[in-house]
Scaffold this motif. Structure first.
Motif, PDB file in Angstrom:
ATOM      1  N   GLY A   1     -12.618  -5.902  -0.142  1.00 28.52           N
ATOM      2  CA  GLY A   1     -12.556  -4.620   0.575  1.00 28.52           C
ATOM      3  C   GLY A   1     -13.037  -4.858   1.961  1.00 28.52           C
ATOM      4  O   GLY A   1     -13.709  -5.958   2.402  1.00 28.52           O
TER       5      GLY A   1
ATOM      6  N   HIS B   1       0.762  -1.273  -0.149  1.00 31.37           N
ATOM      7  CA  HIS B   1       0.012   0.042  -0.090  1.00 31.37           C
ATOM      8  C   HIS B   1       0.812   1.248  -0.067  1.00 31.37           C
ATOM      9  O   HIS B   1       2.082   1.143   0.048  1.00 31.37           O
ATOM     10  CB  HIS B   1      -0.735   0.132   1.247  1.00 31.37           C
TER      11      HIS B   1
ATOM     12  N   HIS C   1     -10.138   0.466   5.600  1.00 29.07           N
ATOM     13  CA  HIS C   1      -9.376   0.503   4.650  1.00 29.07           C
ATOM     14  C   HIS C   1      -8.032  -0.891   4.733  1.00 29.07           C
ATOM     15  O   HIS C   1      -7.625  -1.566   3.857  1.00 29.07           O
ATOM     16  CB  HIS C   1      -8.430   1.664   4.186  1.00 29.07           C
TER      17      HIS C   1
ATOM     18  N   MET D   1      -7.842   6.364   8.113  1.00 27.27           N
ATOM     19  CA  MET D   1      -7.804   5.264   7.196  1.00 27.27           C
ATOM     20  C   MET D   1      -7.402   3.976   8.023  1.00 27.27           C
ATOM     21  O   MET D   1      -7.760   2.982   7.778  1.00 27.27           O
ATOM     22  CB  MET D   1      -6.610   5.355   5.865  1.00 27.27           C
TER      23      MET D   1
ATOM     24  N   SER E   1      -4.416  -1.642  -2.041  1.00 26.60           N
ATOM     25  CA  SER E   1      -4.624  -0.348  -2.169  1.00 26.60           C
ATOM     26  C   SER E   1      -3.714   0.397  -3.260  1.00 26.60           C
ATOM     27  O   SER E   1      -3.909  -0.111  -4.382  1.00 26.60           O
ATOM     28  CB  SER E   1      -4.359   0.371  -0.873  1.00 26.60           C
TER      29      SER E   1
ATOM     30  N   ALA F   1      -9.162  -3.236  -1.663  1.00 30.08           N
ATOM     31  CA  ALA F   1      -9.210  -1.479  -1.351  1.00 30.08           C
ATOM     32  C   ALA F   1      -8.900  -0.514  -2.408  1.00 30.08           C
ATOM     33  O   ALA F   1      -8.287   0.326  -2.038  1.00 30.08           O
ATOM     34  CB  ALA F   1      -8.699  -1.326  -0.081  1.00 30.08           C
TER      35      ALA F   1
ATOM     36  N   ASP G   1     -14.763   0.818   5.003  1.00 27.70           N
ATOM     37  CA  ASP G   1     -13.414   1.547   4.498  1.00 27.70           C
ATOM     38  C   ASP G   1     -14.162   3.179   4.179  1.00 27.70           C
ATOM     39  O   ASP G   1     -14.975   3.216   3.549  1.00 27.70           O
ATOM     40  CB  ASP G   1     -13.139   0.912   2.946  1.00 27.70           C
TER      41      ASP G   1
END
Length: 251
Positions: free
Chosen positions: A185, A15, A217, A137, A81, A109, A189
């Motif tokens: 996910g 991420h 998240h 987050m 992410s 995500a 989030d």
């Protein structure tokens, strides 16, 4: 560990602002026959000494060159992410050059591509506002957000990666991905809605579904096992399907 499915090389992309460290327990929680590779973007983890890259296509190109010798046999990508964006972009680059493709893609995500981007400019927020956003987050250690010296150390990487994500736009006319794609996910989030996650179906020829988990998240941070159980099953199903198709094609 979830079963002993056939051998697969799984590349894991991290991420924004992160490194491989958040995923360090994953190899021991996935099938023993898999070769799980935890990657670092330049400037992170094992690549701390290399210059950071703030462009998604350039970062995907970096991995395409760096991993070229390992993109053989049966391999797959999983990204969380920002990592999901890089996994998607890398798969598109491999397809465009006629290279061998992953047998499966796992995206976590990260909302589906939008022609005009996500419309956010978080990388330009003042420090106080950015720290509040990152706290909401999750995923960033509270010590980093509260300690001025630690923040000064980690903020450049966070802003670099947020800029990378927020400046990316899909190429016009980008084809749908042809390999099976699974999307994951958290139902709480604050960054990516279930609708944005479900939108990936429009960009995939073989969308295998959206799986939602309790949490935000970083829904898997406290316990990655529920996610990895699905990853093992979804990737194994794609691997088995690829093997069957290959056997039929050879007959």
């Amino acid at each position: 560990m979830y079963g002993t499915q056939g051998g697969l090389r799984l590349f894991v992309f991290h991420h924004a602002g992160g490194s491989h460290l958040l995923y360090r327990d994953w190899p021991g929680l996935l099938p023993a026959s898999w070769d799980v590779r935890l990657l670092d973007a330049p400037g992170r983890g094992r690549l701390t000494g290399e210059p950071q890259i703030d462009d998604a296509r350039a970062l995907a190109g970096f991995f395409r060159r760096r991993l070229a010798a390992d993109l053989t046999g049966d391999f797959a990508f999983f990204g969380h992410s920002m990592g999901a964006l890089i996994a998607y972009e890398l798969a598109q680059q491999l397809a465009a050059e006629g290279g061998r493709l992953p047998v499966w893609l796992g995206l976590s995500a990260r909302g589906a591509p939008r022609p005009t981007g996500d419309g956010t400019r978080r990388h330009e927020l003042p420090d106080d506002e950015l720290r509040l956003h990152l706290a909401a987050m999750g995923g960033t250690p509270l010590e980093v957000l509260k300690d001025a010296d630690l923040w000064e150390m980690f903020a450049p990487a966070l802003r670099n990666d947020l800029k990378l994500v927020e400046s990316w736009r899909p190429l016009p006319g980008a084809p749908a991905l042809t390999m099976p794609v699974s999307v994951y996910g958290g139902d709480g989030d604050v960054v990516v809605s279930p609708q944005r996650l479900a939108g990936w179906e429009q960009h995939c020829a073989r969308f295998t579904g959206l799986r939602m988990f309790d949490g935000g998240h970083f829904y898997f941070q406290a316990d990655p096992r529920p996610l990895l159980e699905h990853v093992a099953r979804d990737a194994a199903a794609a691997l088995n399907a690829a093997g069957t198709a290959g056997a039929v094609g050879a007959s």
